[in-house]
Write a protein that holds these residues in place. Structure first.
Motif, PDB file in Angstrom:
ATOM      1  N   ILE A  11       0.908  -1.007  -0.008  1.00 29.77           N
ATOM      2  CA  ILE A  11       0.092   0.220  -0.146  1.00 29.77           C
ATOM      3  C   ILE A  11       1.029   1.188  -0.128  1.00 29.77           C
ATOM      4  N   GLY A  12       2.069   1.408   0.438  1.00 27.94           N
ATOM      5  CA  GLY A  12       3.213   2.151  -0.120  1.00 27.94           C
ATOM      6  C   GLY A  12       4.193   2.469   1.146  1.00 27.94           C
ATOM      7  N   ASN A  13       5.618   3.197   0.841  1.00 28.46           N
ATOM      8  CA  ASN A  13       6.390   2.972   1.699  1.00 28.46           C
ATOM      9  C   ASN A  13       5.946   4.081   3.515  1.00 28.46           C
ATOM     10  N   ILE A  14       5.919   2.419   3.858  1.00 26.33           N
ATOM     11  CA  ILE A  14       5.748   2.950   5.617  1.00 26.33           C
ATOM     12  C   ILE A  14       6.461   3.272   6.484  1.00 26.33           C
ATOM     13  N   LEU A  15       6.634   4.058   7.556  1.00 21.99           N
ATOM     14  CA  LEU A  15       7.788   4.784   7.921  1.00 21.99           C
ATOM     15  C   LEU A  15       6.993   4.472   9.939  1.00 21.99           C
ATOM     16  N   LEU A  16       7.518   3.777  10.941  1.00 24.21           N
ATOM     17  CA  LEU A  16       7.100   3.481  11.929  1.00 24.21           C
ATOM     18  C   LEU A  16       8.867   4.578  12.764  1.00 24.21           C
ATOM     19  N   MET A  17       7.629   4.112  14.007  1.00 20.36           N
ATOM     20  CA  MET A  17       9.092   5.344  15.270  1.00 20.36           C
ATOM     21  C   MET A  17       8.137   4.412  15.671  1.00 20.36           C
ATOM     22  N   HIS A  18      10.112   3.708  16.955  1.00 17.39           N
ATOM     23  CA  HIS A  18       9.515   2.812  18.031  1.00 17.39           C
ATOM     24  C   HIS A  18      11.385   2.773  18.480  1.00 17.39           C
ATOM     25  N   ASN A  19      11.275   2.457  19.876  1.00 17.45           N
ATOM     26  CA  ASN A  19      12.649   2.598  20.675  1.00 17.45           C
ATOM     27  C   ASN A  19      13.178   1.455  20.878  1.00 17.45           C
ATOM     28  N   GLY A  20      12.791   0.293  19.990  1.00 17.29           N
ATOM     29  CA  GLY A  20      13.069  -1.141  20.191  1.00 17.29           C
ATOM     30  C   GLY A  20      12.370  -1.989  20.956  1.00 17.29           C
ATOM     31  N   GLU A  21      11.579  -1.623  22.315  1.00 13.62           N
ATOM     32  CA  GLU A  21      10.720  -1.987  23.103  1.00 13.62           C
ATOM     33  C   GLU A  21       9.211  -1.612  22.571  1.00 13.62           C
ATOM     34  N   VAL A  22       8.735  -0.483  21.980  1.00 14.01           N
ATOM     35  CA  VAL A  22       7.528  -0.090  21.849  1.00 14.01           C
ATOM     36  C   VAL A  22       7.595   0.378  20.672  1.00 14.01           C
ATOM     37  N   LEU A  23       6.105  -0.502  19.826  1.00 13.94           N
ATOM     38  CA  LEU A  23       5.822   1.011  18.662  1.00 13.94           C
ATOM     39  C   LEU A  23       5.208   1.772  19.079  1.00 13.94           C
ATOM     40  N   ALA A  24       5.115   3.586  18.455  1.00 12.10           N
ATOM     41  CA  ALA A  24       4.722   4.432  19.012  1.00 12.10           C
ATOM     42  C   ALA A  24       3.700   5.278  17.662  1.00 12.10           C
ATOM     43  N   ALA A  25       4.394   4.885  16.461  1.00 11.66           N
ATOM     44  CA  ALA A  25       3.515   5.626  15.345  1.00 11.66           C
ATOM     45  C   ALA A  25       3.873   4.648  13.908  1.00 11.66           C
ATOM     46  N   LEU A  26       2.670   4.379  13.472  1.00 14.30           N
ATOM     47  CA  LEU A  26       3.200   4.313  12.117  1.00 14.30           C
ATOM     48  C   LEU A  26       2.201   5.158  10.939  1.00 14.30           C
ATOM     49  N   ASP A  27       3.223   5.087   9.894  1.00 14.84           N
ATOM     50  CA  ASP A  27       2.110   6.114   8.761  1.00 14.84           C
ATOM     51  C   ASP A  27       2.872   5.954   7.920  1.00 14.84           C
ATOM     52  N   PHE A  28       2.541   6.403   6.656  1.00 14.75           N
ATOM     53  CA  PHE A  28       2.643   6.543   5.397  1.00 14.75           C
ATOM     54  C   PHE A  28       4.152   7.983   5.488  1.00 14.75           C
ATOM     55  N   GLU A  29       5.670   7.139   4.797  1.00 21.26           N
ATOM     56  CA  GLU A  29       6.410   7.668   4.407  1.00 21.26           C
ATOM     57  C   GLU A  29       6.428   9.056   4.183  1.00 21.26           C
ATOM     58  N   ASP A  30       5.550   9.584   3.055  1.00 22.30           N
ATOM     59  CA  ASP A  30       5.980  10.779   3.007  1.00 22.30           C
ATOM     60  C   ASP A  30       4.858  12.166   4.129  1.00 22.30           C
ATOM     61  N   HIS A  31       4.355  11.498   5.493  1.00 20.66           N
ATOM     62  CA  HIS A  31       4.098  11.768   6.255  1.00 20.66           C
ATOM     63  C   HIS A  31       4.540  12.218   7.754  1.00 20.66           C
ATOM     64  N   GLU A  32       6.118  12.487   6.914  1.00 23.52           N
ATOM     65  CA  GLU A  32       6.544  12.133   8.118  1.00 23.52           C
ATOM     66  C   GLU A  32       6.654  13.123   9.550  1.00 23.52           C
ATOM     67  N   GLY A  33       6.391  14.527   8.693  1.00 22.44           N
ATOM     68  CA  GLY A  33       6.026  16.052   9.308  1.00 22.44           C
ATOM     69  C   GLY A  33       5.176  15.014  10.538  1.00 22.44           C
ATOM     70  N   ARG A  34       3.697  14.767  10.407  1.00 24.86           N
ATOM     71  CA  ARG A  34       2.388  14.653  10.902  1.00 24.86           C
ATOM     72  C   ARG A  34       3.253  13.381  12.413  1.00 24.86           C
ATOM     73  N   MET A  35       3.999  12.447  11.804  1.00 34.70           N
ATOM     74  CA  MET A  35       4.409  11.825  13.165  1.00 34.70           C
ATOM     75  C   MET A  35       5.130  12.775  13.782  1.00 34.70           C
ATOM     76  N   ARG A  36       5.726  13.338  13.593  1.00 36.27           N
ATOM     77  CA  ARG A  36       7.157  13.859  14.392  1.00 36.27           C
ATOM     78  C   ARG A  36       5.940  14.927  15.215  1.00 36.27           C
ATOM     79  N   LYS A  37       5.214  15.413  14.538  1.00 36.18           N
ATOM     80  CA  LYS A  37       4.334  16.654  15.005  1.00 36.18           C
ATOM     81  C   LYS A  37       3.388  15.877  16.347  1.00 36.18           C
ATOM     82  N   LEU A  38       2.798  15.005  16.039  1.00 41.20           N
ATOM     83  CA  LEU A  38       2.619  13.815  16.883  1.00 41.20           C
ATOM     84  C   LEU A  38       3.401  13.366  19.095  1.00 41.20           C
ATOM     85  N   ALA A  39       4.967  12.810  18.124  1.00 35.15           N
ATOM     86  CA  ALA A  39       5.636  13.131  18.754  1.00 35.15           C
ATOM     87  C   ALA A  39       6.273  14.365  19.974  1.00 35.15           C
ATOM     88  N   ASP A  40       5.711  15.088  18.942  1.00 37.86           N
ATOM     89  CA  ASP A  40       6.232  16.275  19.903  1.00 37.86           C
ATOM     90  C   ASP A  40       5.262  16.656  20.931  1.00 37.86           C
TER      91      ASP A  40
END
Length: 115
Positions: A11-40
């Protein structure tokens, strides 16, 4: 340290955000800005590093997209959102692969039915 990991999927390239222990976010690669905003918003001073090493999360998602729909069941996640969103996401994770639930059923399950 939060790792940003890219995986390819049907379905497209996916970007994962994790710390090795927990998965915190998953989104399409071109929405990295949205993921970083959520993390902030929900994490205190998140630091990010890109990784090319395939994590357990990346392996499970690749297996999922190859037909192993139950491969993601055991992943440890955290909900970056409101308390209500966390309840909804937890309820969604109880739906077995291949099954559906209506909004009304989820609302009843989390104790917030309307009407």
């Amino acid at each position: 340290m939060w790792q940003l990991e890219n995986i390819k999927s049907p379905i497209g390239n996916i970007l994962l955000m994790h710390n090795g222990e927990v998965l915190a976010a998953l989104d399409f690669e071109d929405h990295e800005g949205r993921m970083r905003k959520l993390a902030d918003r929900y994490l205190s001073n998140p630091d990010f590093v890109r990784t090319k090493t395939r994590s357990t999360f990346g392996q499970a998602l690749e297996a999922y997209f190859e037909g192993g729909v139950n491969m993601i069941n055991g992943l440890t996640t955290i909900a970056l959102g409101t308390a209500f969103q966390a309840k909804v996401w937890a309820a969604l994770r109880t739906i077995p692969a291949g099954h559906t639930r209506s909004y009304a059923e989820i609302a009843r399950q989390i104790g917030t039915p309307k009407g």
